[in-house]
Structures are given as C-alpha cells and as structure tokens.
Design a protein around this motif. Structure first.
Motif, PDB file in Angstrom:
ATOM      1  N   ALA A  76     -31.203  43.416  10.609  1.00  0.00           N
ATOM      2  CA  ALA A  76     -32.086  43.744  11.674  1.00  0.00           C
ATOM      3  C   ALA A  76     -33.077  44.952  11.024  1.00  0.00           C
ATOM      4  O   ALA A  76     -34.200  45.201  11.563  1.00  0.00           O
TER       5      ALA A  76
ATOM      6  N   TRP B 153     -32.672  48.995  19.987  1.00  0.00           N
ATOM      7  CA  TRP B 153     -32.063  47.630  20.137  1.00  0.00           C
ATOM      8  C   TRP B 153     -30.692  47.961  21.084  1.00  0.00           C
ATOM      9  O   TRP B 153     -30.134  48.854  20.881  1.00  0.00           O
ATOM     10  N   ASN B 154     -30.628  46.962  21.916  1.00  0.00           N
ATOM     11  CA  ASN B 154     -29.360  46.879  22.911  1.00  0.00           C
ATOM     12  C   ASN B 154     -29.585  48.213  23.763  1.00  0.00           C
ATOM     13  O   ASN B 154     -28.288  48.625  23.889  1.00  0.00           O
TER      14      ASN B 154
ATOM     15  N   GLN C  44     -21.871  45.335  19.258  1.00  0.00           N
ATOM     16  CA  GLN C  44     -22.676  44.125  18.945  1.00  0.00           C
ATOM     17  C   GLN C  44     -23.487  44.436  17.618  1.00  0.00           C
ATOM     18  O   GLN C  44     -23.834  45.599  17.276  1.00  0.00           O
ATOM     19  N   THR C  45     -23.447  43.420  16.821  1.00  0.00           N
ATOM     20  CA  THR C  45     -24.224  43.575  15.254  1.00  0.00           C
ATOM     21  C   THR C  45     -25.361  42.645  15.253  1.00  0.00           C
ATOM     22  O   THR C  45     -25.448  41.559  15.931  1.00  0.00           O
ATOM     23  N   ASN C  46     -26.592  43.289  14.971  1.00  0.00           N
ATOM     24  CA  ASN C  46     -27.753  42.703  14.708  1.00  0.00           C
ATOM     25  C   ASN C  46     -27.686  42.605  13.166  1.00  0.00           C
ATOM     26  O   ASN C  46     -28.488  43.414  12.572  1.00  0.00           O
TER      27      ASN C  46
ATOM     28  N   ASN D 167     -27.342  46.134   8.846  1.00  0.00           N
ATOM     29  CA  ASN D 167     -26.951  45.718  10.050  1.00  0.00           C
ATOM     30  C   ASN D 167     -26.989  46.923  10.888  1.00  0.00           C
ATOM     31  O   ASN D 167     -26.783  47.957  10.657  1.00  0.00           O
TER      32      ASN D 167
ATOM     33  N   GLU E 150     -25.668  48.351  14.470  1.00  0.00           N
ATOM     34  CA  GLU E 150     -24.444  48.022  15.474  1.00  0.00           C
ATOM     35  C   GLU E 150     -24.540  48.892  16.505  1.00  0.00           C
ATOM     36  O   GLU E 150     -24.490  50.091  16.498  1.00  0.00           O
TER      37      GLU E 150
ATOM     38  N   LYS F  38     -36.005  41.243  14.247  1.00  0.00           N
ATOM     39  CA  LYS F  38     -34.772  40.499  15.033  1.00  0.00           C
ATOM     40  C   LYS F  38     -34.482  41.137  16.266  1.00  0.00           C
ATOM     41  O   LYS F  38     -33.305  41.417  16.440  1.00  0.00           O
ATOM     42  N   GLY F  39     -35.576  41.405  17.215  1.00  0.00           N
ATOM     43  CA  GLY F  39     -35.388  41.839  18.455  1.00  0.00           C
ATOM     44  C   GLY F  39     -35.212  43.485  18.583  1.00  0.00           C
ATOM     45  O   GLY F  39     -35.283  43.730  19.626  1.00  0.00           O
ATOM     46  N   VAL F  40     -35.441  44.071  17.531  1.00  0.00           N
ATOM     47  CA  VAL F  40     -35.500  45.566  17.802  1.00  0.00           C
ATOM     48  C   VAL F  40     -36.745  45.712  18.156  1.00  0.00           C
ATOM     49  O   VAL F  40     -37.991  45.466  17.563  1.00  0.00           O
TER      50      VAL F  40
END
Length: 94
Positions: A65, A5-6, A60-62, A54, A56, A87-89
C-alpha cells in the motif's frame, strides 16, 4: 498532510512533494510501527525502481500500500526516499 488507513494516521507531514497527483511524504514522517518491507518492486520509466511497504493496522494488512524510490533518476530526485500511498490509504489535508 495525513495518510490514514483503517482509521489510523500512518504518516503526517507539512512537507510533501506532489508528483503525478501523489503526495510523497518524508521517510521520517511515517509511523514505522505500521510498516513492514514487501518483496515487491516495480520500475517506472522516468523515476526508477520502486520498493514497497505493507501497511498493518489492528491486525489487518494492506499489501504493497506504500511505495518509495530508494534511488531515483535525476529527473525524480525531489522524491528520492519519500513514501507515497494507494490501495485505499486516504491522503488528506491536516
């Protein structure tokens, strides 16, 4: 398998369990510095009560997730304590 993620790998394992198209990672395969406890809980009729983390990364925090079942029903024992993502992971093969 890797969870990303991110742009950051947040979990990695060769030992995931797939249930309902979700890869459940062993708890010790997540990089704990990117996770914080959430107060969210949901109930699955056949798996039990889920808890959430969550994620992080870089400020930024998802929220919520990642999820896990601290204690599962008998039918879901193979995923007890394991962590799955949404959630986008992105979950990809190594």
């Amino acid at each position: 398998m890797k969870a990303i993620w991110n742009g950051q790998v947040i979990a990695e394992s060769d030992d995931t369990v797939v249930i309902e198209n979700n890869h459940y990672f062993p708890a010790d395969s997540i990089k704990k510095e990117f996770f914080s406890d959430s107060t969210t809980h949901t109930t699955c009729p056949w798996k039990g009560l889920a808890s959430y983390y969550n994620v992080e990364v870089d400020g930024q925090t998802n929220a919520d997730a990642a999820w896990f079942y601290p204690e599962t029903s008998h039918a879901a024992k193979p995923i007890e304590g394991r962590v799955a993502f949404w959630k986008g992971v992105q979950v990809t093969e190594n």
